[in-house]
Design an enzyme around this catalytic site. Structure first.
Site, PDB file in Angstrom:
ATOM      1  N   ASP A 150      33.827  80.878  50.032  1.00 23.22           N
ATOM      2  CA  ASP A 150      34.584  80.930  51.296  1.00 23.22           C
ATOM      3  C   ASP A 150      34.238  82.198  52.070  1.00 23.22           C
ATOM      4  O   ASP A 150      34.020  82.183  53.288  1.00 23.22           O
ATOM      5  CB  ASP A 150      36.094  80.783  51.062  1.00 23.22           C
ATOM      6  N   ASP A 183      25.035  72.062  49.933  1.00 21.12           N
ATOM      7  CA  ASP A 183      25.068  71.016  50.955  1.00 21.12           C
ATOM      8  C   ASP A 183      25.793  71.554  52.194  1.00 21.12           C
ATOM      9  O   ASP A 183      25.327  71.433  53.331  1.00 21.12           O
ATOM     10  CB  ASP A 183      25.816  69.804  50.367  1.00 21.12           C
ATOM     11  N   LYS A 239      32.398  79.890  43.133  1.00 27.45           N
ATOM     12  CA  LYS A 239      33.861  79.928  43.229  1.00 27.45           C
ATOM     13  C   LYS A 239      34.373  80.129  41.796  1.00 27.45           C
ATOM     14  O   LYS A 239      35.237  79.396  41.303  1.00 27.45           O
ATOM     15  CB  LYS A 239      34.373  78.608  43.838  1.00 27.45           C
ATOM     16  N   ASP A 286      24.060  73.263  56.046  1.00 28.00           N
ATOM     17  CA  ASP A 286      24.367  72.750  57.392  1.00 28.00           C
ATOM     18  C   ASP A 286      24.978  73.846  58.255  1.00 28.00           C
ATOM     19  O   ASP A 286      24.682  73.955  59.449  1.00 28.00           O
ATOM     20  CB  ASP A 286      25.315  71.552  57.320  1.00 28.00           C
ATOM     21  N   TYR A 343      27.801  65.983  42.409  1.00 31.14           N
ATOM     22  CA  TYR A 343      26.917  64.894  42.822  1.00 31.14           C
ATOM     23  C   TYR A 343      26.418  64.083  41.624  1.00 31.14           C
ATOM     24  O   TYR A 343      25.502  63.286  41.761  1.00 31.14           O
ATOM     25  CB  TYR A 343      25.725  65.452  43.610  1.00 31.14           C
TER      26      TYR A 343
END
Ligand code: NAI
Length: 334
Positions: free
Chosen positions: A206, A230, A173, A234, A126
């Site tokens: 994941d 982010d 990750k 959600d 970002y």
């Protein structure tokens, strides 16, 4: 004491959920002077810019904001308003508590979901650093720094210790992004060594997504870089009834902005159908931040009562009530 709060109603359903939230906050009896400022498409029309200087001027004076969702035109060259606010005001923590509201029927309503998500808010993908290397090839830079990773980890562990959270899980990750996510993990490990009373573990992003859907109750506090935060926040919102429910807070050392997780919902804007729960729950966090703990608890209980009684819920959570009918019901329970 009168609190000065910057109110940014925003676009789409923003003004509807902001008005509902102002009404319930005032009904708690807490004295507030709202400084209304515009940001988003409405500000673009009025002032020719999405984020006018008056927004920063107001927040620099009040240090507390309540913000509705704002629309950022896609692929237009405009920087996201939220990204700009977070960077300019140093709001490095994005905090999202995700818990099941009592009485709300969701796919997972039997599962006691109660998560605290700490998302780094200022860097990662970002950073807005993108360029075309040669025609047809675009590069986006993922920035991870020791300073930003350490301060988000510290904020997460401090919260865990203060609020009695037992386990912090760092999401990453680093098996693929060995240097960037590797640095993030190194900082989390270092900070964790100062909190022996809080369990610390790590999970690849994941796998974390799958585990969150399969066993959300096994998680307590999650800390992660910006992009994973982010997406996972959600996903977590989906476990407890969706975007209309979950609150959020952007926190810095001097300033805090409280906002819902959802967007401007253009499909239902102006129809009186929006669920203001997410912004009202953000106001519950805001009242606690202002030291108004009693009002914060009373507002939270009033909200829970309305959900338990089920007859004044909005359409997104299976009811038939309008935004104002739901708001009236919360006020009557206060
Ligand atoms: P969205 O969250 O606006 O809508 C997704 C779906 O959820 C829609 O069907 C909508 O009706 C429903 N929904 C969202 N909030 C609701 C509520 N309070 N009550 C009932 N239903 C609700 O996401 P979308 O469509 O991806 O984004 C629309 C616009 O919002 C875009 O311009 C985007 O940039 C902006 N946005 C702004 C955010 C912010 O300012 N914090 C966050 C996310 C999106």
């Amino acid at each position: 004491m009168t609190h000065q709060i910057t109110l940014i109603p925003g676009d789409g359903i923003g003004p509807e959920v902001a008005d509902a939230t102002v009404r319930v906050v005032e009904a708690t009896g807490v004295q507030v002077e709202w400084e209304r400022v515009n940001a988003g498409l409405n500000a673009l029309e009025e002032y020719g810019e999405l984020l006018p200087d008056e927004v920063f001027a107001s927040l620099s004076a009040t240090h507390v904001g309540l913000k509705g969702p704002t629309a950022t035109p896609v692929a237009s060259g405009h920087q996201s308003i939220n990204v700009a606010l977070r960077k300019k005001l140093g709001l490095y923590v994005n905090f999202r508590p995700v818990r099941m509201l009592p009485g709300l029927k969701t796919r997972f309503h039997d599962v006691p979901v109660n998560l605290a998500i700490f998302r780094e808010n200022t860097e990662d993908l970002y950073s807005g650093l993108e360029h075309e290397v040669v025609p047809g090839v675009v590069e986006s830079l993922k920035i991870i720094t020791e300073a930003a990773s350490t301060r988000i980890a510290r904020a997460a562990f401090e919260y865990a210790r203060r609020e009695g959270r037992c386990k912090v899980t760092a999401i990453h990750k680093a098996n693929i992004m060995k240097q960037s996510d590797g640095l993030f993990l190194k900082c989390c490990r270092e900070v964790s060594s100062h909190y022996p009373g809080v369990e610390y573990n790590e999970l690849i992003v994941d796998n974390a997504c799958m585990q969150l859907v399969m066993r959300p109750e096994s998680f307590d506090l999650l800390v992660m870089p910006n992009l994973y935060g982010d997406i996972l926040s959600d996903l977590a919102a989906g476990l407890v009834g969706g975007l209309g429910i979950v609150p959020g807070a952007n926190l810095g050392d001097n300033t805090a902005i409280f906002e819902a997780v959802h967007g401007t919902a253009p499909d239902i804007a102006g129809k009186g159908l929006a669920n203001p729960t997410a912004l009202i729950q953000s106001a519950v966090l805001m009242l606690a931040h202002l030291g108004e703990r009693d009002a914060s608890r009373r507002l939270e209980s009033a909200l829970e009562c309305v959900y338990m009684q089920k007859d004044r819920l909005t359409g997104d959570v299976g009811g038939k009530a309008s935004t104002s009918e739901f708001t009236d019901a919360v006020i009557s329970r206060l």
